[in-house]
Design a protein around this motif. Structure first.
Motif, PDB file in Angstrom:
ATOM      1  N   GLU A 137       0.818  -1.213   0.000  1.00 33.16           N
ATOM      2  CA  GLU A 137       0.000   0.000   0.000  1.00 33.16           C
ATOM      3  C   GLU A 137       0.854   1.266   0.000  1.00 33.16           C
ATOM      4  N   GLY A 138       2.185   1.113  -0.046  1.00 37.47           N
ATOM      5  CA  GLY A 138       3.082   2.260  -0.084  1.00 37.47           C
ATOM      6  C   GLY A 138       3.321   2.899   1.272  1.00 37.47           C
ATOM      7  N   ASP A 139       3.015   2.191   2.348  1.00 40.40           N
ATOM      8  CA  ASP A 139       3.162   2.731   3.697  1.00 40.40           C
ATOM      9  C   ASP A 139       4.419   2.137   4.347  1.00 40.40           C
ATOM     10  N   ASP A 140       5.569   2.718   4.016  1.00 39.61           N
ATOM     11  CA  ASP A 140       6.841   2.213   4.538  1.00 39.61           C
ATOM     12  C   ASP A 140       6.954   2.375   6.052  1.00 39.61           C
ATOM     13  N   VAL A 141       6.339   3.413   6.598  1.00 48.29           N
ATOM     14  CA  VAL A 141       6.412   3.636   8.041  1.00 48.29           C
ATOM     15  C   VAL A 141       5.707   2.500   8.776  1.00 48.29           C
ATOM     16  N   ARG A 142       4.519   2.141   8.326  1.00 52.27           N
ATOM     17  CA  ARG A 142       3.784   1.035   8.951  1.00 52.27           C
ATOM     18  C   ARG A 142       4.508  -0.290   8.723  1.00 52.27           C
ATOM     19  N   ALA A 143       5.078  -0.475   7.539  1.00 56.05           N
ATOM     20  CA  ALA A 143       5.821  -1.705   7.242  1.00 56.05           C
ATOM     21  C   ALA A 143       7.031  -1.824   8.162  1.00 56.05           C
ATOM     22  N   GLU A 144       7.751  -0.729   8.339  1.00 50.52           N
ATOM     23  CA  GLU A 144       8.930  -0.754   9.205  1.00 50.52           C
ATOM     24  C   GLU A 144       8.548  -1.066  10.653  1.00 50.52           C
ATOM     25  N   ALA A 145       7.464  -0.480  11.126  1.00 45.54           N
ATOM     26  CA  ALA A 145       7.013  -0.743  12.497  1.00 45.54           C
ATOM     27  C   ALA A 145       6.637  -2.213  12.669  1.00 45.54           C
ATOM     28  N   ALA A 146       5.951  -2.772  11.699  1.00 46.16           N
ATOM     29  CA  ALA A 146       5.553  -4.184  11.773  1.00 46.16           C
ATOM     30  C   ALA A 146       6.773  -5.094  11.757  1.00 46.16           C
ATOM     31  N   LEU A 147       7.755  -4.765  10.933  1.00 47.42           N
ATOM     32  CA  LEU A 147       8.968  -5.591  10.869  1.00 47.42           C
ATOM     33  C   LEU A 147       9.791  -5.471  12.151  1.00 47.42           C
ATOM     34  N   ALA A 148       9.812  -4.286  12.736  1.00 43.02           N
ATOM     35  CA  ALA A 148      10.510  -4.124  14.014  1.00 43.02           C
ATOM     36  C   ALA A 148       9.855  -5.003  15.078  1.00 43.02           C
ATOM     37  N   GLU A 149       8.534  -5.076  15.063  1.00 41.20           N
ATOM     38  CA  GLU A 149       7.819  -5.954  15.994  1.00 41.20           C
ATOM     39  C   GLU A 149       8.119  -7.427  15.691  1.00 41.20           C
ATOM     40  N   ALA A 150       8.237  -7.754  14.418  1.00 43.23           N
ATOM     41  CA  ALA A 150       8.520  -9.143  14.031  1.00 43.23           C
ATOM     42  C   ALA A 150       9.871  -9.597  14.552  1.00 43.23           C
ATOM     43  N   VAL A 151      10.901  -8.773  14.380  1.00 39.43           N
ATOM     44  CA  VAL A 151      12.231  -9.192  14.839  1.00 39.43           C
ATOM     45  C   VAL A 151      12.340  -9.132  16.356  1.00 39.43           C
ATOM     46  N   LYS A 152      11.520  -8.293  16.985  1.00 41.37           N
ATOM     47  CA  LYS A 152      11.466  -8.270  18.447  1.00 41.37           C
ATOM     48  C   LYS A 152      10.841  -9.576  18.953  1.00 41.37           C
ATOM     49  N   ALA A 153       9.778 -10.025  18.267  1.00 45.76           N
ATOM     50  CA  ALA A 153       9.100 -11.267  18.655  1.00 45.76           C
ATOM     51  C   ALA A 153       9.962 -12.489  18.359  1.00 45.76           C
ATOM     52  N   VAL A 205      13.771 -13.464   7.280  1.00 50.15           N
ATOM     53  CA  VAL A 205      12.999 -12.733   6.259  1.00 50.15           C
ATOM     54  C   VAL A 205      12.652 -11.337   6.759  1.00 50.15           C
ATOM     55  N   ALA A 206      12.247 -11.240   8.016  1.00 51.67           N
ATOM     56  CA  ALA A 206      11.898  -9.934   8.579  1.00 51.67           C
ATOM     57  C   ALA A 206      13.116  -9.014   8.605  1.00 51.67           C
ATOM     58  N   TRP A 207      14.263  -9.558   9.003  1.00 59.00           N
ATOM     59  CA  TRP A 207      15.492  -8.755   9.011  1.00 59.00           C
ATOM     60  C   TRP A 207      15.833  -8.274   7.603  1.00 59.00           C
ATOM     61  N   GLU A 208      15.686  -9.171   6.622  1.00 61.67           N
ATOM     62  CA  GLU A 208      16.019  -8.805   5.237  1.00 61.67           C
ATOM     63  C   GLU A 208      15.087  -7.707   4.713  1.00 61.67           C
ATOM     64  N   LEU A 209      13.788  -7.853   4.962  1.00 59.37           N
ATOM     65  CA  LEU A 209      12.835  -6.833   4.514  1.00 59.37           C
ATOM     66  C   LEU A 209      13.083  -5.500   5.220  1.00 59.37           C
ATOM     67  N   LEU A 210      13.380  -5.565   6.514  1.00 62.69           N
ATOM     68  CA  LEU A 210      13.664  -4.352   7.270  1.00 62.69           C
ATOM     69  C   LEU A 210      14.924  -3.675   6.731  1.00 62.69           C
ATOM     70  N   GLY A 211      15.921  -4.465   6.390  1.00 62.05           N
ATOM     71  CA  GLY A 211      17.131  -3.908   5.790  1.00 62.05           C
ATOM     72  C   GLY A 211      16.843  -3.216   4.473  1.00 62.05           C
ATOM     73  N   GLY A 212      15.967  -3.809   3.675  1.00 63.30           N
ATOM     74  CA  GLY A 212      15.591  -3.186   2.408  1.00 63.30           C
ATOM     75  C   GLY A 212      14.903  -1.844   2.596  1.00 63.30           C
ATOM     76  N   LEU A 213      14.049  -1.758   3.607  1.00 58.21           N
ATOM     77  CA  LEU A 213      13.393  -0.481   3.895  1.00 58.21           C
ATOM     78  C   LEU A 213      14.406   0.564   4.348  1.00 58.21           C
ATOM     79  N   HIS A 214      15.342   0.167   5.206  1.00 61.65           N
ATOM     80  CA  HIS A 214      16.384   1.100   5.648  1.00 61.65           C
ATOM     81  C   HIS A 214      17.247   1.550   4.471  1.00 61.65           C
ATOM     82  N   ARG A 215      17.580   0.613   3.596  1.00 64.33           N
ATOM     83  CA  ARG A 215      18.408   0.974   2.430  1.00 64.33           C
ATOM     84  C   ARG A 215      17.663   1.970   1.546  1.00 64.33           C
ATOM     85  N   ARG A 216      16.374   1.711   1.324  1.00 64.67           N
ATOM     86  CA  ARG A 216      15.587   2.614   0.476  1.00 64.67           C
ATOM     87  C   ARG A 216      15.516   4.010   1.082  1.00 64.67           C
ATOM     88  N   ALA A 217      15.515   4.078   2.420  1.00 61.76           N
ATOM     89  CA  ALA A 217      15.479   5.369   3.111  1.00 61.76           C
ATOM     90  C   ALA A 217      16.885   5.956   3.289  1.00 61.76           C
TER      91      ALA A 217
END
Length: 103
Positions: free
Chosen positions: A40-56, A62-74
């Motif tokens: 949906e183009g909501d990187d902020v919500r995606a990043e928050a969800a992935l942060a919760e995933a790696v915390k859990a 996979v969560a770490w890799e996706l989170l890394g991709g978001l950080h790289r894009r930013a």
């Protein structure tokens, strides 16, 4: 007969929210939540969800890799590198797994 409702984003969000409510420690549902947000183009919500995933589940590569991709894009390259390193550590290569079996 299917109505196609399962393809609507709001249906997916409701399903994921319900699943997270029932299993709040599930990294898998957080990853799915992140993928919906990303679609949906909501990187902020995606990043928050992935942060919760790696915390859990810190071993959720996979969560770490996706989170890394978001950080790289930013252009947060240090954070991206840290996430990619965590993904690599959480997801051993088949060669490394095979060598560990031989020991």
């Amino acid at each position: 007969f299917e109505s196609g409702d399962e393809l609507k984003p709001e249906v997916g969000r409701k399903r994921v929210r319900a699943a997270i409510k029932n299993d709040p420690d599930s990294a898998e549902w957080r990853i799915e939540e992140a993928e919906l947000a990303f679609d949906e183009g909501d990187d902020v919500r995606a990043e928050a969800a992935l942060a919760e995933a790696v915390k859990a589940d810190p071993s959720a590569g996979v969560a770490w890799e996706l989170l890394g991709g978001l950080h790289r894009r930013a252009q947060r390259f240090a954070e991206a590198e840290r996430c990619f390193a965590s993904a690599a550590a959480a997801t051993p290569s088949p060669r490394r797994a095979l060598s560990m079996k031989k020991q």
